[in-house]
Design a protein around this motif. Structure first.
Motif, PDB file in Angstrom:
ATOM      1  N   UNK A   7       7.489   1.430 -12.085  1.00 26.09           N
ATOM      2  CA  UNK A   7       6.989   0.575 -11.005  1.00 26.09           C
ATOM      3  C   UNK A   7       7.108  -0.877 -11.418  1.00 26.09           C
ATOM      4  N   UNK A   8       7.111  -1.735 -10.429  1.00 19.28           N
ATOM      5  CA  UNK A   8       7.089  -3.179 -10.685  1.00 19.28           C
ATOM      6  C   UNK A   8       5.947  -3.789  -9.887  1.00 19.28           C
ATOM      7  N   UNK A   9       5.407  -4.875 -10.405  1.00 19.42           N
ATOM      8  CA  UNK A   9       4.247  -5.508  -9.794  1.00 19.42           C
ATOM      9  C   UNK A   9       2.996  -5.058 -10.525  1.00 19.42           C
ATOM     10  N   UNK A  10       1.959  -5.862 -10.412  1.00 21.98           N
ATOM     11  CA  UNK A  10       0.688  -5.547 -11.062  1.00 21.98           C
ATOM     12  C   UNK A  10      -0.441  -5.649 -10.054  1.00 21.98           C
ATOM     13  N   UNK A  11      -1.412  -4.765 -10.129  1.00 22.38           N
ATOM     14  CA  UNK A  11      -2.525  -4.818  -9.171  1.00 22.38           C
ATOM     15  C   UNK A  11      -3.275  -6.152  -9.166  1.00 22.38           C
ATOM     16  N   UNK A  12      -3.272  -6.857 -10.296  1.00 26.42           N
ATOM     17  CA  UNK A  12      -3.996  -8.124 -10.358  1.00 26.42           C
ATOM     18  C   UNK A  12      -3.145  -9.329  -9.946  1.00 26.42           C
ATOM     19  N   UNK A  13      -1.886  -9.106  -9.611  1.00 23.41           N
ATOM     20  CA  UNK A  13      -1.031 -10.213  -9.176  1.00 23.41           C
ATOM     21  C   UNK A  13      -1.523 -10.736  -7.825  1.00 23.41           C
ATOM     22  N   UNK A 117      -0.307   3.938   0.205  1.00 21.85           N
ATOM     23  CA  UNK A 117       0.607   2.929   0.743  1.00 21.85           C
ATOM     24  C   UNK A 117       0.951   1.882  -0.304  1.00 21.85           C
ATOM     25  N   UNK A 118       0.044   1.644  -1.241  1.00 22.25           N
ATOM     26  CA  UNK A 118       0.335   0.684  -2.301  1.00 22.25           C
ATOM     27  C   UNK A 118       1.422   1.209  -3.236  1.00 22.25           C
ATOM     28  N   UNK A 119       1.581   2.529  -3.319  1.00 19.48           N
ATOM     29  CA  UNK A 119       2.682   3.092  -4.097  1.00 19.48           C
ATOM     30  C   UNK A 119       4.030   2.661  -3.546  1.00 19.48           C
ATOM     31  N   UNK A 169      -9.617   1.284   7.672  1.00 21.58           N
ATOM     32  CA  UNK A 169      -9.597   2.406   6.720  1.00 21.58           C
ATOM     33  C   UNK A 169     -10.527   2.092   5.553  1.00 21.58           C
ATOM     34  N   UNK A 170     -11.124   3.117   5.030  1.00 20.54           N
ATOM     35  CA  UNK A 170     -11.930   2.967   3.831  1.00 20.54           C
ATOM     36  C   UNK A 170     -11.016   3.272   2.646  1.00 20.54           C
ATOM     37  N   UNK A 171     -10.664   2.230   1.952  1.00 15.11           N
ATOM     38  CA  UNK A 171      -9.694   2.366   0.869  1.00 15.11           C
ATOM     39  C   UNK A 171     -10.405   2.215  -0.467  1.00 15.11           C
ATOM     40  N   UNK A 172     -10.183   3.177  -1.331  1.00 15.19           N
ATOM     41  CA  UNK A 172     -10.683   3.119  -2.703  1.00 15.19           C
ATOM     42  C   UNK A 172      -9.471   2.928  -3.598  1.00 15.19           C
ATOM     43  N   UNK A 173      -9.460   1.852  -4.332  1.00 15.04           N
ATOM     44  CA  UNK A 173      -8.334   1.559  -5.221  1.00 15.04           C
ATOM     45  C   UNK A 173      -8.611   2.179  -6.581  1.00 15.04           C
ATOM     46  N   UNK A 174      -7.626   2.876  -7.129  1.00 14.66           N
ATOM     47  CA  UNK A 174      -7.754   3.499  -8.443  1.00 14.66           C
ATOM     48  C   UNK A 174      -6.695   2.894  -9.369  1.00 14.66           C
ATOM     49  N   UNK A 175      -7.155   2.066 -10.277  1.00 18.22           N
ATOM     50  CA  UNK A 175      -6.214   1.455 -11.243  1.00 18.22           C
ATOM     51  C   UNK A 175      -6.675   1.716 -12.645  1.00 18.22           C
TER      52      UNK A 175
END
Length: 175
Positions: A7-13, A117-119, A169-175
């Motif tokens: 993957x490319x990109x970072x969740x904190x970007x 969707x973030x994938x 949507x209720x989105x829970x981010x898992x990082x």
């Protein structure tokens, strides 16, 4: 040495944080429509150029749309999505196509959990970068493509977004 990450990109970007913030304002249905359409236009062609006879990623996107319309039960949609993931595993010798199949499968998986969707962002960025640059460029070149791709995803979502969406949507981010 070849540059290769799944993957490319970072969740904190900042560009990812901005996309995530916008995603949290939209309904699950809007997110599904947006990411499936974006995957069809931007990553599916990368996979299909390399594996024109393999329709599994396309079928997964079709299944997500059929599920959203209510014409396909979730278990069959899930089976088709898992087949797209299998297509990605089988494309190990073609990094751009492999990332594109993963991106399409993640977009389709948004029917299960909206955060998938973030994938599409992370795998899609890899697909586009490896398709454009191959594997021999400096890391900064790939990061630049990831930033542009994910920013373009956000622009596409802004166009598809429902103003003042009453049921985000209720989105829970898992990082």
């Amino acid at each position: 040495m070849a540059y290769l990450r799944k993957t490319l990109g970072r969740p904190d970007a900042p560009y990812v944080q901005s996309l995530m913030a916008l995603m949290q304002t939209q309904s699950k249905a809007t997110l599904i429509r947006w990411c499936v359409a974006y995957a069809r236009e931007n990553v599916l062609p990368i996979y299909e150029r390399a594996y024109s006879a393999d329709g599994r990623p396309r079928q997964a996107l079709d299944a997500a749309e059929a599920w959203l319309r209510g014409t396909l039960q979730f278990p069959l949609a899930r089976k088709l999505i898992l087949q797209a993931h299998a297509a990605a595993r089988e494309a190990a010798n073609h990094p751009a196509a492999q990332a594109a199949a993963r991106a399409a499968a993640q977009a389709a998986s948004s029917i299960h959990v909206p955060s998938h969707a973030l994938g599409l962002a992370f795998y899609g960025a890899a697909a586009v970068a490896y398709d454009r640059l191959g594997l021999g460029e400096p890391a900064a070149a790939y990061e630049g493509i990831a930033a542009a791709y994910i920013s373009d995803m956000e622009a596409a979502l802004r166009k598809a977004a429902v103003p003042n969406e009453p049921n985000p949507a209720r989105i829970v981010w898992h990082f």
